[in-house]
Design an enzyme around this catalytic site. Structure first.
Site, PDB file in Angstrom:
ATOM      1  N   ASP A 205      -2.559  -8.770   6.954  1.00  0.00           N
ATOM      2  CA  ASP A 205      -2.231  -7.682   6.028  1.00  0.00           C
ATOM      3  C   ASP A 205      -0.926  -7.984   5.296  1.00  0.00           C
ATOM      4  O   ASP A 205       0.046  -8.452   5.896  1.00  0.00           O
ATOM      5  CB  ASP A 205      -2.079  -6.392   6.854  1.00  0.00           C
ATOM      6  N   GLU A 263      -3.809 -24.923  17.609  1.00  0.00           N
ATOM      7  CA  GLU A 263      -3.888 -25.155  19.055  1.00  0.00           C
ATOM      8  C   GLU A 263      -5.182 -24.592  19.639  1.00  0.00           C
ATOM      9  O   GLU A 263      -5.644 -25.032  20.679  1.00  0.00           O
ATOM     10  CB  GLU A 263      -2.705 -24.482  19.768  1.00  0.00           C
TER      11      GLU A 263
HETATM   12  C1  NOJ Z   1      -2.772  -3.454   2.644  1.00  0.00           C
HETATM   13  C2  NOJ Z   1      -3.998  -2.791   3.187  1.00  0.00           C
HETATM   14  O1  NOJ Z   1      -5.132  -3.397   2.612  1.00  0.00           O
HETATM   15  C3  NOJ Z   1      -3.868  -1.325   2.875  1.00  0.00           C
HETATM   16  O2  NOJ Z   1      -5.050  -0.629   3.159  1.00  0.00           O
HETATM   17  C4  NOJ Z   1      -2.706  -0.778   3.656  1.00  0.00           C
HETATM   18  O3  NOJ Z   1      -2.509   0.567   3.315  1.00  0.00           O
HETATM   19  C5  NOJ Z   1      -1.433  -1.568   3.341  1.00  0.00           C
HETATM   20  N1  NOJ Z   1      -1.651  -2.971   3.373  1.00  0.00           N
HETATM   21  C6  NOJ Z   1      -0.347  -1.253   4.336  1.00  0.00           C
HETATM   22  O4  NOJ Z   1      -0.665  -1.826   5.573  1.00  0.00           O
END
Ligand code: NOJ
Length: 545
Positions: A205, A263
């Site tokens: 993310d 790894e």
């Molecule tokens: C990107 C994610 O795709 C989104 O859904 C989220 O709200 C933000 N990152 C924060 O984690």
């Protein structure tokens, strides 16, 4: 070894994103869960025949941002099941040769994570530096001008310890400080925990956020607010995001993360996919690593914001191919849980053309659940809005693309036994017509188009791993390309993005076998010098030697 065998599963295959809350609810509480995903494995492996699923977060979470606020990185929220369910999912998926990619949320935890609870307990706590805390400026204002993506300052005042903490998203999502070696090691342990449980990879993310300017300098202001993204982000568009993300130190860190994955990769190659919302091609491509030693796939979002026209698509494809280092593997995305549904951004014929484009370009396609049946953006009544971003900034809400999967025309859409009003988000009212069951029966449905494209791709090495050559000057309304690989058939993809009927002349080969039309109503031998395409029709044609 045949050409295709040299490539790894994440290069040849198709990834399908599941938003677990909305895929299948096995326990009837109105929220999708892991046992629900297990119930639907047949759909994934036999009906669609995708190669991997990526699961958006399922970790214990107060759900301020629907799981992107993680309160425990090594467990499952009871809403979704438990670790035994997860192990069953891995085992049953692997038995079917379906890979499992999970979401890893490294930039921030929940403010309810025990690490943050400790960190915020006193300035002297050993975990204080696992997050970013700073004194106020003399006038009491935040330490710098950084903004939260979700609106307002990125700093939240914490009266008990008289300092601000940094949160690039909600205040309930404090940013972790990867410059602290102990935090870094704790997060590496998290990766090991899931790798030991045999996950096949991670979608990381906001991967470009985890290293910031250590001096926390102010971001420069833009002379005129503008969005790098394809939609306006409100206040956030007023700054150049120079110091709050994408610091050069991020690259050695991804090299370490890649090492860790390596790894574990000797028997079972694992993949790292980064959510990189950087729209400068060069900076984006740096995430592959100069020696291809960072992320396997920095996600490429550039098809999302363009006009669906040949010139714009060509620009994306060419810029991407020029930017990526030699040997790097491309990928494409046309929808996800943060974007308006493709079926609502485009007309139905264009959504079909997009499907054909996604599944035949060179690179790994990432599909979003429900797009294969043309699920549309739902309009959510104010009292049922869930997404904090949409509640805070009208127009930026993401609930409309996260509604429950539409499996059948029955009440609950085959998603949940809970009553129609008891699902976590309302089911789109069109489920009686737009659902998997009905579309399986309807020969010309978009679902059957996806199925045919997926099946052809699986049987055609050229479409999986072959070279890509654009066929130029065919017609300004038509985007056309050839995919080929030694020893197997060559495929011509001709996509007519205009309403006009076209007669095209491709000089080589003379004859082709039209395998798929986006309208699913013809399969025939065609004369390549006199090739007819209807308005908004796309075709995949196999060359006849
Ligand atoms: C990107 C994610 O795709 C989104 O859904 C989220 O709200 C933000 N990152 C924060 O984690």
């Amino acid at each position: 070894m045949s050409a295709v065998n040299k490539f790894l599963w994440w290069q040849k295959g198709v990834i399908y994103q599941i938003y677990p809350r909305s895929f299948m609810d096995a326990d009837g509480d109105g929220v999708g869960d892991i046992p629900g995903i297990i119930q639907r494995l047949d759909y994934l492996t036999d009906i669609l025949a995708v190669d991997a699923i990526w699961l958006s977060p399922f970790y214990p979470s107060p759900m301020a941002d629907f799981g992107y606020d993680v309160a425990n990185y090594t467990d499952i929220d009871p809403l979704f099941g438990d670790l035994d369910d997860f192990d069953r999912l891995i085992e049953q998926a692997h038995n079917r040769d379906l890979k499992i990619i999970i979401d890893f949320v490294p930039n921030h935890s929940s403010d309810q994570h025990p690490w943050f609870i400790e960190s915020s307990s006193s300035r002297a706590n050993p975990k204080r530096s696992w997050y970013t805390w700073r004194d106020a400026k003399q006038d009491g204002s935040p330490p710098n001008n950084w903004l939260s993506v979700f609106g307002g300052s990125a700093w939240e005042w914490h009266p008990p310890t008289d300092q601000y903490y940094l949160h690039s998203f909600l205040k309930e999502q404090p940013d972790l400080n990867w410059r602290d070696p102990n935090l870094k090691e704790a997060m590496f342990e998290v990766l090991r925990f899931w790798l030991d449980r045999e996950v096949d990879g991670f979608r990381i993310d906001v991967a470009h956020f985890i290293m910031k300017d250590p001096e926390l300098r102010d971001n420069p202001l833009k002379p005129v607010p503008s969005s790098d993204y394809h939609k306006s982000l409100g206040d956030y568009d007023s700054q150049i995001m120079l110091h709050n993300q994408n610091h050069a130190d991020i690259h050695p860190l991804y090299r370490e993360i890649r090492q860790l994955l390596e790894e574990y990769s000797s028997d079972q190659p694992r993949v790292s996919i980064g959510e990189i919302h950087i729209f400068d091609w060069h900076e984006w491509a740096e995430y592959y690593g100069q020696d291809l030693d960072e992320l396997h796939l920095p996600m490429n979002f550039q098809l999302l914001g363009i006009d669906l026209q040949p010139a714009a698509i060509q620009k994306v494809v060419e810029s991407m191919e020029q930017a990526i280092p030699p040997g790097a593997w491309p990928n494409f995305v046309i929808g996800n849980h943060d974007e308006t549904r493709i079926a609502s951004r485009r007309s139905e014929p264009e959504a079909r053309l997009s499907a054909m484009l996604l599944l035949t370009l060179r690179g790994t396609p990432v599909m979003y659940y429900g797009d294969e049946i043309g699920m549309r953006e739902a309009s959510i009544p104010p009292e049922r809005l869930q997404d904090p971003w949409g509640i805070r900034v009208p127009g930026l809400g993401r609930d409309g693309c996260r509604t429950p999967m539409q499996w059948t025309s029955q009440s609950g859409a085959g998603f949940s036994a809970a009553g129609a009003n008891a699902t976590w988000l309302p089911i789109h009212e069109n489920y009686r017509k737009t659902n998997v069951d009905d579309q399986l029966r309807e020969q010309g449905s978009i679902l059957n188009l996806y199925r045919q494209l997926l099946s052809l791709r699986k049987s055609a090495p050229a479409l999986q791993v072959g070279s890509f050559t654009q066929i130029k000057d065919v017609h300004e309304g038509c985007y056309a390309y050839k995919r080929s690989v030694n020893g197997s058939s060559t495929y011509f993809v001709m996509l007519n993005f205009s309403a006009e009927k076209l007669v095209l002349n491709i000089s080589q080969p003379e004859k082709g076998r039209l395998r798929i039309s986006t309208l699913l109503d013809r399969e025939e031998i065609v004369d390549m010098a006199n090739l007819h395409l209807r308005g908004f029709e796309g075709t995949v044609i196999e060359s006849i030697a």
